[in-house]
Design a protein around this motif. Structure first.
Motif, PDB file in Angstrom:
ATOM      1  N   LEU A  12      -4.663  -1.733  -9.192  1.00 13.93           N
ATOM      2  CA  LEU A  12      -3.672  -3.176  -8.678  1.00 13.93           C
ATOM      3  C   LEU A  12      -2.889  -3.225  -9.900  1.00 13.93           C
ATOM      4  O   LEU A  12      -1.725  -3.613  -9.857  1.00 13.93           O
ATOM      5  CB  LEU A  12      -4.619  -4.194  -8.336  1.00 13.93           C
ATOM      6  CG  LEU A  12      -5.321  -3.934  -6.633  1.00 13.93           C
ATOM      7  CD1 LEU A  12      -5.965  -5.145  -6.375  1.00 13.93           C
ATOM      8  CD2 LEU A  12      -3.995  -3.689  -5.911  1.00 13.93           C
ATOM      9  N   ALA A  13      -3.601  -3.149 -10.980  1.00 15.97           N
ATOM     10  CA  ALA A  13      -2.853  -3.590 -12.421  1.00 15.97           C
ATOM     11  C   ALA A  13      -1.633  -2.552 -12.460  1.00 15.97           C
ATOM     12  O   ALA A  13      -0.633  -3.045 -12.842  1.00 15.97           O
ATOM     13  CB  ALA A  13      -3.493  -3.339 -13.501  1.00 15.97           C
ATOM     14  N   TRP A  14      -1.865  -1.167 -12.342  1.00 19.46           N
ATOM     15  CA  TRP A  14      -0.720  -0.416 -12.354  1.00 19.46           C
ATOM     16  C   TRP A  14       0.542  -0.548 -11.383  1.00 19.46           C
ATOM     17  O   TRP A  14       1.583  -0.326 -11.604  1.00 19.46           O
ATOM     18  CB  TRP A  14      -1.149   1.077 -12.112  1.00 19.46           C
ATOM     19  CG  TRP A  14      -2.128   1.784 -13.213  1.00 19.46           C
ATOM     20  CD1 TRP A  14      -1.750   1.657 -14.623  1.00 19.46           C
ATOM     21  CD2 TRP A  14      -3.143   2.697 -13.309  1.00 19.46           C
ATOM     22  NE1 TRP A  14      -2.590   2.082 -15.091  1.00 19.46           N
ATOM     23  CE2 TRP A  14      -3.570   2.835 -14.379  1.00 19.46           C
ATOM     24  CE3 TRP A  14      -3.775   3.282 -12.253  1.00 19.46           C
ATOM     25  CZ2 TRP A  14      -4.400   3.824 -14.905  1.00 19.46           C
ATOM     26  CZ3 TRP A  14      -4.841   3.991 -12.370  1.00 19.46           C
ATOM     27  CH2 TRP A  14      -5.028   4.231 -13.797  1.00 19.46           C
ATOM     28  N   SER A  15       0.193  -1.066 -10.072  1.00 13.93           N
ATOM     29  CA  SER A  15       1.085  -1.321  -9.148  1.00 13.93           C
ATOM     30  C   SER A  15       1.475  -2.509  -9.415  1.00 13.93           C
ATOM     31  O   SER A  15       3.057  -2.533  -9.377  1.00 13.93           O
ATOM     32  CB  SER A  15       0.105  -1.576  -7.605  1.00 13.93           C
ATOM     33  OG  SER A  15      -0.595  -0.723  -7.253  1.00 13.93           O
ATOM     34  N   PHE A  63       0.786  -1.239  -0.129  1.00 12.02           N
ATOM     35  CA  PHE A  63       0.149  -0.129   0.023  1.00 12.02           C
ATOM     36  C   PHE A  63       0.753   1.076  -0.098  1.00 12.02           C
ATOM     37  O   PHE A  63       0.780   2.251  -0.772  1.00 12.02           O
ATOM     38  CB  PHE A  63      -0.985   0.199   1.291  1.00 12.02           C
ATOM     39  CG  PHE A  63      -2.236  -0.680   0.825  1.00 12.02           C
ATOM     40  CD1 PHE A  63      -2.415  -1.484  -0.330  1.00 12.02           C
ATOM     41  CD2 PHE A  63      -3.462  -0.311   1.595  1.00 12.02           C
ATOM     42  CE1 PHE A  63      -3.771  -2.062  -0.492  1.00 12.02           C
ATOM     43  CE2 PHE A  63      -4.662  -0.985   1.434  1.00 12.02           C
ATOM     44  CZ  PHE A  63      -4.675  -1.638   0.114  1.00 12.02           C
ATOM     45  N   ASP A  64       1.766   1.524   0.820  1.00  8.22           N
ATOM     46  CA  ASP A  64       2.752   2.607   1.073  1.00  8.22           C
ATOM     47  C   ASP A  64       3.488   3.026   0.024  1.00  8.22           C
ATOM     48  O   ASP A  64       3.842   4.085  -0.138  1.00  8.22           O
ATOM     49  CB  ASP A  64       3.145   2.729   2.471  1.00  8.22           C
ATOM     50  CG  ASP A  64       4.383   1.578   2.771  1.00  8.22           C
ATOM     51  OD1 ASP A  64       4.820   1.278   1.596  1.00  8.22           O
ATOM     52  OD2 ASP A  64       4.663   1.356   3.706  1.00  8.22           O
ATOM     53  N   GLU A  65       3.921   2.052  -0.788  1.00  6.89           N
ATOM     54  CA  GLU A  65       4.935   2.417  -1.691  1.00  6.89           C
ATOM     55  C   GLU A  65       4.199   2.164  -3.168  1.00  6.89           C
ATOM     56  O   GLU A  65       4.240   2.871  -3.934  1.00  6.89           O
ATOM     57  CB  GLU A  65       6.023   1.559  -1.606  1.00  6.89           C
ATOM     58  CG  GLU A  65       7.138   1.624  -2.585  1.00  6.89           C
ATOM     59  CD  GLU A  65       8.376   0.993  -2.461  1.00  6.89           C
ATOM     60  OE1 GLU A  65       9.180   0.930  -3.276  1.00  6.89           O
ATOM     61  OE2 GLU A  65       8.652   0.312  -1.202  1.00  6.89           O
ATOM     62  N   TYR A  66       3.644   1.080  -3.395  1.00  5.87           N
ATOM     63  CA  TYR A  66       3.164   0.623  -4.629  1.00  5.87           C
ATOM     64  C   TYR A  66       1.723   1.053  -4.847  1.00  5.87           C
ATOM     65  O   TYR A  66       1.498   1.767  -6.301  1.00  5.87           O
ATOM     66  CB  TYR A  66       3.242  -0.631  -5.063  1.00  5.87           C
ATOM     67  CG  TYR A  66       4.740  -1.381  -5.098  1.00  5.87           C
ATOM     68  CD1 TYR A  66       5.424  -1.198  -6.360  1.00  5.87           C
ATOM     69  CD2 TYR A  66       5.305  -1.917  -4.020  1.00  5.87           C
ATOM     70  CE1 TYR A  66       6.557  -1.555  -6.445  1.00  5.87           C
ATOM     71  CE2 TYR A  66       6.885  -2.113  -4.262  1.00  5.87           C
ATOM     72  CZ  TYR A  66       7.291  -2.215  -5.410  1.00  5.87           C
ATOM     73  OH  TYR A  66       8.563  -2.295  -5.415  1.00  5.87           O
ATOM     74  N   VAL A  67       0.770   0.998  -4.257  1.00  3.47           N
ATOM     75  CA  VAL A  67      -0.500   1.476  -4.274  1.00  3.47           C
ATOM     76  C   VAL A  67      -0.593   2.908  -4.547  1.00  3.47           C
ATOM     77  O   VAL A  67      -1.087   3.563  -5.567  1.00  3.47           O
ATOM     78  CB  VAL A  67      -1.617   0.859  -3.439  1.00  3.47           C
ATOM     79  CG1 VAL A  67      -2.951   1.702  -3.488  1.00  3.47           C
ATOM     80  CG2 VAL A  67      -1.751  -0.571  -3.792  1.00  3.47           C
ATOM     81  N   ILE A  68       0.116   3.642  -3.310  1.00  3.14           N
ATOM     82  CA  ILE A  68       0.119   4.819  -3.534  1.00  3.14           C
ATOM     83  C   ILE A  68       1.098   5.548  -4.373  1.00  3.14           C
ATOM     84  O   ILE A  68       0.609   6.564  -5.207  1.00  3.14           O
ATOM     85  CB  ILE A  68       0.891   5.355  -2.178  1.00  3.14           C
ATOM     86  CG1 ILE A  68      -0.125   5.159  -0.716  1.00  3.14           C
ATOM     87  CG2 ILE A  68       1.099   6.770  -1.921  1.00  3.14           C
ATOM     88  CD1 ILE A  68      -1.455   5.814  -1.162  1.00  3.14           C
ATOM     89  N   GLY A  69       1.913   4.756  -4.883  1.00  2.00           N
ATOM     90  CA  GLY A  69       2.785   5.101  -6.151  1.00  2.00           C
ATOM     91  C   GLY A  69       2.010   5.178  -7.284  1.00  2.00           C
ATOM     92  O   GLY A  69       2.239   6.021  -8.320  1.00  2.00           O
ATOM     93  N   ALA A  70       1.051   4.042  -7.498  1.00  2.00           N
ATOM     94  CA  ALA A  70       0.261   4.059  -8.605  1.00  2.00           C
ATOM     95  C   ALA A  70      -0.729   5.558  -8.645  1.00  2.00           C
ATOM     96  O   ALA A  70      -1.049   5.938  -9.789  1.00  2.00           O
ATOM     97  CB  ALA A  70      -0.495   2.790  -8.914  1.00  2.00           C
ATOM     98  N   LEU A  71      -1.212   5.690  -7.575  1.00  2.00           N
ATOM     99  CA  LEU A  71      -2.262   6.569  -7.563  1.00  2.00           C
ATOM    100  C   LEU A  71      -1.396   8.241  -7.435  1.00  2.00           C
ATOM    101  O   LEU A  71      -2.050   9.009  -7.473  1.00  2.00           O
ATOM    102  CB  LEU A  71      -3.018   6.706  -6.305  1.00  2.00           C
ATOM    103  CG  LEU A  71      -3.817   5.384  -6.235  1.00  2.00           C
ATOM    104  CD1 LEU A  71      -4.700   5.277  -4.911  1.00  2.00           C
ATOM    105  CD2 LEU A  71      -4.917   5.743  -7.234  1.00  2.00           C
TER     106      LEU A  71
END
Length: 649
Positions: A478-481, A173-181
């Motif tokens: 999630l696909a972007w992550s 969450f804190d790196e990849y999902v937030i990074g995608a958003l």
């Protein structure tokens, strides 16, 4: 000795001797300082990336407290040149599996830190697991999440051992999902998609969509007519694949539902007219990226002076997969035949009228958001005007954001090239945001102005439209992550190892097509695939062909074929991949279960891909003209549809 004693009796002599000694000591100190200075550097810090992959160039950043006194540094024994006029230096170094620490030596100062390079083959595990899980269990959210967790766990374990698996889980969450958003482009897609959902909800509630359905139904009274209308609309919105996917899928869903066309077929029609037409049309949001990637590859070929746009135009005569796909879709519609899983879905829809699969993206409560309010008139204009504003507004926005008066006034450029340059350098995401917002406001004003719905009802519809897209946006995020995981772990570098420069030049286009499809399938990004392969394969193609004794005139047809194959293979892999953003958007705009869309589309995409290779790309590399190959390939598609396909009427 007596002379020295005598001299010492002279009052000034001891002072002279002391002065000479001091001079010598000072000279020694100066020389020592210069020597130490020459072999030392100001203190520095080392910044290494979190992910270090074996055999892949890794950027090591050096930050000096003062300007370095030497222009060389040693990294694990390898010498690198840096700019001594800057306090920051970035060096690329390849680590091996035997490296257990990072050692950076600048002058006499050495900095070390432990490392554990990740084997490159592990980079394919996260996307492969996500794809297999999605295809087997038909649940894409869990599959994507497990793919991301696998990647973060591998990274965490190599950095911190078993404890790193836990930190890897938290980094989802804190790196990849937030990074995608945290990407402006991604947020623009989310906002545009949700706004389109709100527009569709409003024009459905106010009766406009039902009015369009009734009007089209008079012309398209059969499933064939409804599919043909969808196809024509998909071809018409050629300038952007995202706009194409969301507008066509959401607009035609009610029409095809009434005509008993399965949602799987609608998703296929949407997906297979969006990227193929955007990839080969002269004026699209793709053209700028394509030309930039091609130019990156051409810049490293000193023998080639042809411009990127000219190369793109010449490559279109080898664009077999995108063109064959558009023809194949039209054949399925006109012959009214299907095969494989699509045939089962179509037969079910025709016989039972059930166009939804057992596991639709939307719950019944969400589908109620798209039902017309009882007792209000069904006026097609209430849907047509907002949709036209979105389509035309996007085109106007593309011109506005990409306008360049110098290009427009350049008399050496033709109209098509001027338009391509302007659209190519435009900001498509901003254009989509402007057009969708304007379309939403107009739909609200038209609804309230005609007193079809109250203000409260309209705003409830808007909120309901945004809510209906939540699942879609979760999948897309999630696909972007996962795509970021594949980028951090250099999955594409692993796939590039499949390329062998020792192959005969005539096989380069076909292998390029397969490699591009594999990279796009594994990463879910056609644009990312083009960005990786164009700079790699264009110079390699020219060099391999030249080494094999080909003259420049013989190399260029092969070169154009490779340019086209990278683009075509990217689109094929994108069509087949469950983690592709356009594939996800297609299934969501049609409200078709995502894995059902992938499962029913896969046989069609692979069939066209096979024809494109064996009756297009490969014989073209042997010198057979395209004007012969296109009719032959289309003839093969006719045979596939006629003899493999069965009537779905």
């Amino acid at each position: 000795m007596n002379l020295l004693k005598t001299l010492c009796l002279i009052p000034q002599f001891p002072k002279v001797l002391t002065f000479i000694a001091m001079r010598k000591i000072l000279n020694v100190l100066i020389l020592l300082f210069i020597t130490v200075r020459a072999f030392s550097q100001p203190d520095f810090s080392v910044e290494k990336p979190e992910v270090i992959i074996e055999g892949v160039p890794t950027e090591i950043s050096l930050h000096f407290d003062d300007l370095p006194t030497s222009n060389t540094v040693l990294i694990n024994g390898s010498k690198y040149t840096i700019n001594s006029n800057e306090k920051t230096a970035v060096v690329e170094h390849k680590f091996s599996s035997d490296d257990e620490q990072l050692s950076v030596q600048a002058g006499t100062t050495t900095k070390t830190s432990p490392i554990n390079p990740i084997s490159l083959w592990l980079s394919i595990v996260p996307p492969l697991l996500a794809i297999l899980m999605a295809l087997i269990f038909r649940e894409v959210l869990t599959s994507l999440f497990l793919g991301i967790f696998t990647g973060t766990a591998i990274i965490g374990y190599h950095n911190d051992g078993l404890a790193g698996i836990g930190s890897g889980f938290l980094s989802i969450f804190d790196e990849y999902v937030i990074g995608a958003l945290n990407s402006w482009d991604h947020l623009a897609v989310i906002l545009f998609s949700m706004t389109i959902g709100a527009v569709v909800t409003v024009i459905s509630k106010n009766g406009g969509m039902q009015g369009v359905v009734n009007r089209i139904s008079k012309k398209a009274k059969t499933a064939k007519g409804g599919q043909l209308a969808t196809y024509i609309l998909g071809i018409s919105i050629f300038f952007d694949d995202y706009a194409n996917t969301l507008v066509v899928g959401n607009t035609m869903r009610a029409v095809t539902d009434k005509l008993k066309v399965s949602r799987e077929k609608l998703a296929y029609l949407v997906d297979s007219t969006a990227a193929p037409i955007a990839a080969v049309a002269f004026v699209t949001t793709w053209i700028g990226a394509e030309l930039g990637y091609i130019q990156d590859g051409v810049n490293t070929i000193p023998q080639l002076s042809e411009g990127a746009y000219s190369i793109f135009l010449n490559s279109l005569s080898y664009s077999f997969y995108p063109i064959f796909t558009l023809v194949f879709v039209l054949m399925l519609i006109l012959f009214q035949r299907d095969f494989g899983p699509m045939l089962k879905a179509e037969n079910k829809a025709r016989k039972t009228g059930e166009v939804l699969s057992e596991s639709s993206n939307m719950a019944n409560s969400e589908l109620e958001e798209f039902e017309r309010k009882e007792g209000i008139p069904m006026r097609p204009i209430n849907a047509i005007i907002p949709v036209l504003i979105i389509v035309l507004g996007t085109i106007i926005g593309l011109f506005y954001t990409g306008w360049d008066s110098q290009i427009w006034q350049d008399e050496s450029l033709g109209l098509t090239r001027k338009l391509s340059y302007i659209i190519g350098q435009s900001d498509s995401y901003t254009s989509l945001l402007w057009s969708s917002l304007t379309g939403l406001v107009v739909s609200i004003l038209m609804t309230i102005g005609q007193r079809l719905l109250s203000l409260q009802e309209v705003m409830d519809s808007v909120v309901g439209g945004y809510k209906s897209m939540i699942t879609a946006m979760m999948i897309l995020t999630l696909a972007w992550s996962l795509a970021q995981i594949t980028q951090d772990m250099h999955t594409a570098a692993f796939l590039k190892q499949l390329w062998s420069p020792e192959l005969s030049p005539v096989f380069i286009p076909s292998i390029t097509f397969l490699l591009a499809a594999l990279v796009a399938f594994s990463t879910g990004s056609s644009w990312g695939t083009m960005a990786i392969l164009y700079p790699l394969l264009l110079p390699a193609t020219y060099q391999i062909a030249a080494s094999a004794g080909f003259e420049h005139g013989e190399i260029m047809p092969l070169f154009y074929n490779v340019v086209s194959c990278i683009l075509a293979g990217s689109v094929l892999g994108d069509h087949c991949s469950p983690i592709s953003d356009t594939t996800i958007l297609s299934s969501l705009s049609a409200d078709c279960h995502h894995i059902d869309h992938v499962r029913t589309q896969l046989p069609y995409a692979l069939s066209v891909g096979g024809v494109a290779i064996f009756f297009g790309t490969l014989p073209a590399a042997f010198g057979i003209p395209s004007w012969i190959l296109f009719p032959v390939g289309i003839g093969m598609l006719v045979l596939i549809v006629r003899y493999l396909g069965k009537s779905s009427v």
